[in-house]
Structures are given as structure tokens and as C-alpha cells.
Design a protein around this motif. Structure first.
Motif, PDB file in Angstrom:
ATOM      1  N   ASN A  82       0.806  -1.222   0.000  1.00 45.00           N
ATOM      2  CA  ASN A  82       0.000   0.000   0.000  1.00 45.00           C
ATOM      3  C   ASN A  82       0.841   1.276   0.000  1.00 45.00           C
ATOM      4  O   ASN A  82       0.360   2.328  -0.419  1.00 45.00           O
ATOM      5  N   GLU A  83       2.078   1.179   0.445  1.00 45.62           N
ATOM      6  CA  GLU A  83       2.962   2.342   0.399  1.00 45.62           C
ATOM      7  C   GLU A  83       3.298   2.726  -1.046  1.00 45.62           C
ATOM      8  O   GLU A  83       3.524   3.885  -1.342  1.00 45.62           O
ATOM      9  N   ALA A  84       3.338   1.743  -1.930  1.00 42.25           N
ATOM     10  CA  ALA A  84       3.685   2.001  -3.328  1.00 42.25           C
ATOM     11  C   ALA A  84       2.458   2.230  -4.197  1.00 42.25           C
ATOM     12  O   ALA A  84       2.536   2.905  -5.217  1.00 42.25           O
ATOM     13  N   ASP A  85       1.305   1.677  -3.805  1.00 38.23           N
ATOM     14  CA  ASP A  85       0.061   1.857  -4.558  1.00 38.23           C
ATOM     15  C   ASP A  85      -0.528   3.212  -4.175  1.00 38.23           C
ATOM     16  O   ASP A  85      -1.476   3.314  -3.407  1.00 38.23           O
ATOM     17  N   LEU A  86       0.032   4.250  -4.745  1.00 31.84           N
ATOM     18  CA  LEU A  86      -0.267   5.616  -4.308  1.00 31.84           C
ATOM     19  C   LEU A  86      -1.699   6.048  -4.586  1.00 31.84           C
ATOM     20  O   LEU A  86      -2.248   6.869  -3.863  1.00 31.84           O
ATOM     21  N   ASN A  87      -2.341   5.505  -5.624  1.00 35.46           N
ATOM     22  CA  ASN A  87      -3.721   5.908  -5.921  1.00 35.46           C
ATOM     23  C   ASN A  87      -4.745   4.865  -5.457  1.00 35.46           C
ATOM     24  O   ASN A  87      -5.924   4.964  -5.777  1.00 35.46           O
ATOM     25  N   ASP A  88      -4.297   3.876  -4.706  1.00 36.28           N
ATOM     26  CA  ASP A  88      -5.182   2.859  -4.095  1.00 36.28           C
ATOM     27  C   ASP A  88      -6.081   2.133  -5.100  1.00 36.28           C
ATOM     28  O   ASP A  88      -7.226   1.821  -4.795  1.00 36.28           O
ATOM     29  N   ASP A  89      -5.551   1.822  -6.300  1.00 35.22           N
ATOM     30  CA  ASP A  89      -6.352   1.097  -7.286  1.00 35.22           C
ATOM     31  C   ASP A  89      -5.997  -0.389  -7.354  1.00 35.22           C
ATOM     32  O   ASP A  89      -6.408  -1.095  -8.263  1.00 35.22           O
ATOM     33  N   ASP A  90      -5.234  -0.860  -6.378  1.00 33.52           N
ATOM     34  CA  ASP A  90      -4.808  -2.259  -6.285  1.00 33.52           C
ATOM     35  C   ASP A  90      -3.895  -2.685  -7.423  1.00 33.52           C
ATOM     36  O   ASP A  90      -3.792  -3.870  -7.733  1.00 33.52           O
ATOM     37  N   ARG A  91      -3.243  -1.750  -8.061  1.00 31.93           N
ATOM     38  CA  ARG A  91      -2.242  -1.995  -9.098  1.00 31.93           C
ATOM     39  C   ARG A  91      -1.169  -0.921  -8.927  1.00 31.93           C
ATOM     40  O   ARG A  91      -1.482   0.215  -8.595  1.00 31.93           O
ATOM     41  N   ILE A  92       0.064  -1.268  -9.183  1.00 31.22           N
ATOM     42  CA  ILE A  92       1.153  -0.294  -9.159  1.00 31.22           C
ATOM     43  C   ILE A  92       1.689  -0.185 -10.579  1.00 31.22           C
ATOM     44  O   ILE A  92       2.250  -1.148 -11.109  1.00 31.22           O
ATOM     45  N   ASP A  93       1.483   0.975 -11.193  1.00 34.60           N
ATOM     46  CA  ASP A  93       2.025   1.157 -12.541  1.00 34.60           C
ATOM     47  C   ASP A  93       3.449   1.704 -12.423  1.00 34.60           C
ATOM     48  O   ASP A  93       3.934   1.999 -11.326  1.00 34.60           O
ATOM     49  N   GLU A  94       4.116   1.825 -13.545  1.00 33.12           N
ATOM     50  CA  GLU A  94       5.520   2.236 -13.515  1.00 33.12           C
ATOM     51  C   GLU A  94       5.698   3.640 -12.950  1.00 33.12           C
ATOM     52  O   GLU A  94       6.656   3.910 -12.229  1.00 33.12           O
ATOM     53  N   ALA A  95       4.770   4.549 -13.242  1.00 35.65           N
ATOM     54  CA  ALA A  95       4.862   5.917 -12.710  1.00 35.65           C
ATOM     55  C   ALA A  95       4.751   5.912 -11.184  1.00 35.65           C
ATOM     56  O   ALA A  95       5.511   6.607 -10.497  1.00 35.65           O
ATOM     57  N   GLU A  96       3.821   5.127 -10.647  1.00 36.21           N
ATOM     58  CA  GLU A  96       3.693   5.015  -9.183  1.00 36.21           C
ATOM     59  C   GLU A  96       4.967   4.423  -8.583  1.00 36.21           C
ATOM     60  O   GLU A  96       5.440   4.881  -7.542  1.00 36.21           O
TER      61      GLU A  96
END
Length: 107
Positions: A82-96
């Protein structure tokens, strides 16, 4: 004919597995590709947990289980998805992921 098809499919699966393993081994914990193991363009919770497990296994294997300070810091930093999933969409894209990395460097 069916036997040849099964052999082909098994060979294809093995080749993909080897390619994915080689891809993951070429990357380190700071690379997006290390975490995005299916090359989908984002990191799922399962991929993240797999990366954490790999780091932990590596730490345990090093020098009889005594990980160095850098390895421990990486493990502790990356432990919380959750620290890396900055927009809380349950996915971490490269920008995040890059923003997460930048935040780590600033600390």
C-alpha cells in the motif's frame, strides 16, 4: 499427432518459464521489471508478494542467513504494498513505482 502437440506445448511452457526467470534474475529490487513479473505494465499484489518472498529467500541464503544491512532495509521498505500503490487502485504502474522510489531516495 496429439503426442507432438503435447510435446510442443510443454516445450513452449518451459521456454516461457525460463525466459521469465532469466528476466527476473537480470533485474534487481529497484527495477520495475523485477516486480512486474508478467510484464503486464503494472504490479499486482501477488507479484509484489512474490518479490518480497524472493528478497526474503535471498536474505536467508546469504552467508548462512545473516543478511546485510542493505538487504534488510530493502525488505523492510518494500514490505507494504500500500505504500507504493499511491492511488489505491490495487495496481502499481511504472509511474507510481518511480514516485515510490523517488520518495525513498528523499528520505
Amino acid at each position: 499427432m496429439q503426442r507432438h502437440w503435447l510435446t510442443f506445448m510443454a516445450g513452449s511452457a518451459l521456454a516461457l518459464s525460463i525466459a521469465a526467470t532469466a528476466h527476473a534474475q537480470e533485474s534487481d529490487e529497484g527495477d520495475f521489471a523485477y516486480w512486474d513479473t508478467d510484464a503486464s505494465g503494472d504490479i499486482s499484489q501477488e507479484e509484489w508478494d512474490g518479490g518480497i518472498a524472493n528478497i526474503r529467500t535471498g536474505m536467508q541464503a546469504e552467508e548462512g542467513g545473516s543478511a546485510d544491512e542493505d538487504d534488510r532495509a530493502i525488505y523492510n521498505t518494500y514490505r507494504d504494498y500500500n505504500e507504493a500503490d499511491l492511488n489505491d487502485d490495487d495496481r502499481i504502474d511504472e509511474a507510481e513505482f518511480e514516485r515510490f522510489q523517488d520518495n525513498l531516495e528523499e528520505e
